[in-house]
Design a protein around this motif. Structure first.
Motif, PDB file in Angstrom:
ATOM      1  N   THR A 115       0.696  -1.001  -0.110  1.00 23.17           N
ATOM      2  CA  THR A 115      -0.183  -0.068  -0.702  1.00 23.17           C
ATOM      3  C   THR A 115       1.418   1.688  -0.509  1.00 23.17           C
ATOM      4  N   ALA A 116       0.785   2.117  -1.337  1.00 19.97           N
ATOM      5  CA  ALA A 116       1.549   3.439  -1.169  1.00 19.97           C
ATOM      6  C   ALA A 116       1.203   4.433  -0.268  1.00 19.97           C
ATOM      7  N   ASP A 117       2.289   5.379   0.091  1.00 22.06           N
ATOM      8  CA  ASP A 117       1.861   5.983   0.835  1.00 22.06           C
ATOM      9  C   ASP A 117       0.382   6.430   1.804  1.00 22.06           C
ATOM     10  N   CYS A 118       0.766   5.401   2.691  1.00 21.17           N
ATOM     11  CA  CYS A 118      -0.408   5.639   3.835  1.00 21.17           C
ATOM     12  C   CYS A 118      -0.146   6.736   4.293  1.00 21.17           C
ATOM     13  N   THR A 119      -0.915   7.337   5.566  1.00 20.13           N
ATOM     14  CA  THR A 119      -0.495   8.246   5.755  1.00 20.13           C
ATOM     15  C   THR A 119      -1.044   8.000   7.202  1.00 20.13           C
ATOM     16  N   THR A 136      -8.349   8.601  -0.330  1.00 20.39           N
ATOM     17  CA  THR A 136      -8.775   7.667  -1.804  1.00 20.39           C
ATOM     18  C   THR A 136      -9.410   9.108  -2.481  1.00 20.39           C
ATOM     19  N   PHE A 137      -9.993   7.986  -3.570  1.00 19.09           N
ATOM     20  CA  PHE A 137     -10.986   9.006  -3.917  1.00 19.09           C
ATOM     21  C   PHE A 137     -10.781  10.268  -4.060  1.00 19.09           C
ATOM     22  N   GLY A 138      -9.678  11.004  -4.243  1.00 20.51           N
ATOM     23  CA  GLY A 138      -8.986  12.370  -4.546  1.00 20.51           C
ATOM     24  C   GLY A 138      -9.240  12.661  -3.417  1.00 20.51           C
ATOM     25  N   GLY A 139      -8.582  11.677  -2.345  1.00 15.89           N
ATOM     26  CA  GLY A 139      -8.824  12.752  -0.875  1.00 15.89           C
ATOM     27  C   GLY A 139     -10.027  12.655  -0.463  1.00 15.89           C
ATOM     28  N   THR A 140     -10.401  12.398  -0.932  1.00 21.62           N
ATOM     29  CA  THR A 140     -12.367  12.253   0.107  1.00 21.62           C
ATOM     30  C   THR A 140     -12.863  11.397   0.718  1.00 21.62           C
TER      31      THR A 140
END
Ligand SMILES: Cc1cc2nc3c(=O)[nH]c(=O)nc-3n(C[C@H](O)[C@H](O)[C@H](O)COP(=O)(O)OP(=O)(O)OC[C@H]3O[C@@H](n4cnc5c(N)ncnc54)[C@H](O)[C@@H]3O)c2cc1C
Length: 331
Positions: A115-119, A136-140
């Protein structure tokens, strides 16, 4: 629980690896009996000690002089060999430019997920699953991803997302040197060519400059940064960049402004070809005057700017540079 410790040249480790060691320690405690390991390709014992001071219990140094220079396939092959030997449950990688590339190669070699770019990262102590959380979904939306059947569970995290742990020189740990052979090299380094970075590197750092001229994806190519450099020099300032410009390889990460880059407080901030995403704006809330150059009058940066110049930078910047040169010559 393992962390890939990317080297920053021959002398030190990149901060992102140390940041991940801090997170790994926290997760290991939640799992109970887990130990924190690190792996360095062609690194030194000094680097391994540094990792131990930042939270590693064990560091594996992959020893092979041919791996001094990064090539993704050979690094992935070497790392996959030691992962297969030590079998960590979880393997974390800093999502630097190289880290992102390497993570995909390693996951592919080990036939596991990534999983890339986990926050954010959590663990489920019952299943020992790593909860890989990312927008995901453009940050929403935030998605929580599990890898229930494959091991190791792999995730990458961008630099600056987790804090770097305190350096504790009283910590001790084990350093293991593993000789790893790569039977057939598929990539060979032919030459290294310095690009625009060299010109940018000569300018002051973004944190200390009074004037910052920053470029984004709207510049379209590294060439656009040449104009930014000229303008920054005329204003006795420096050059910054959005994440997208950094990702495109037009500017180094040290120049990135925003949530996962630098927070700056210049007297004048000129944003060129930058849309003004919230993560970018977070880095410039303390800028005194913001000028934005963008053909889209509705781009968020335009609403946040004191001066919004609607237009193509290719027309505006040369005119601005010419005018500044003229004024300078008059003085
Ligand atoms: C967890 C997380 C952390 C992040 N951290 C950061 C961060 O630290 N810093 C950061 O910047 N971003 C960060 N981002 C990314 C951020 O959400 C945006 O994707 C990014 O800032 C967009 O970069 P940009 O403005 O260069 O590109 P775009 O959004 O693609 O914008 C390009 C702009 O250029 C304009 N343009 C096009 N042609 C021209 C022209 N000829 N002349 C002038 N303008 C032109 C376009 O109208 C557009 O507004 C982060 C995202 C996440 C999820």
């Amino acid at each position: 629980m393992w962390v890939y410790l990317e080297r920053d040249g021959d002398k030190r480790l990149k901060d992102v690896g140390l940041e991940l060691l801090g997170k790994a320690r926290e997760l290991a405690q939640k799992l109970g009996n887990s130990e924190v390991g690190g792996v360095i390709v062609a690194g030194s014992e000094e680097m391994a000690r540094e990792a131990i001071y930042h939270g590693a219990d064990k560091v594996v140094i992959i020893d092979n002089p041919d791996l001094k220079t990064y090539t993704p396939m050979e690094y992935a092959e070497a790392i996959a060999q030691v992962v297969q030997k030590y079998k960590p449950e979880i393997f974390l990688i800093g999502a630097t430019k190289r880290g992102r590339e390497l993570a995909a190669y390693i996951a592919n070699t080990l036939t596991t997920g990534i999983t890339a770019d986990c926050t954010a990262l959590e663990v489920d102590p019952k299943t020992r699953d790593l909860l890989q959380i990312r927008p995901t979904f453009g940050g929403t939306q935030l998605a929580t991803i599990r890898t229930p059947q494959r091991r190791p569970q792999m995730a990458s995290v961008r630099p600056g997302v987790f804090p770097k742990p305190q350096r504790d020189t009283s910590r001790t740990g084990e350093i293991i040197v593993e000789r790893v052979e790569i039977p057939t090299r598929r990539t060979r380094l032919v030459s290294i060519e310095k690009r625009i970075e060299r010109d940018i590197a000569d300018l002051p750092p973004v944190e200390s400059a009074d004037v910052v001229v920053a470029g984004g994806r709207g510049l379209g190519s590294a060439e656009g940064f040449k104009l930014l450099i000229d303008l920054a020099k005329l204003l006795n300032g420096t050059v910054g960049a959005s994440l997208m410009a950094v990702r495109a390889g037009w500017a180094p990460h040290t120049r990135q402004i925003g949530q996962t880059g630098k927070t700056i407080r210049p007297r004048l901030y000129i944003a060129v070809g930058i849309s003004g995403a919230i993560q970018h704006l977070m880095g410039i809330t303390e800028a005194k005057t913001i000028v934005a150059i963008n053909p889209d009058p509705h781009a968020p940066i335009m609403e946040n700017a004191d001066y919004a110049v609607v237009g193509d930078y290719k027309q505006i910047l040369p005119a601005l540079i010419e005018e500044l040169r003229r004024l300078k010559n008059q003085r």
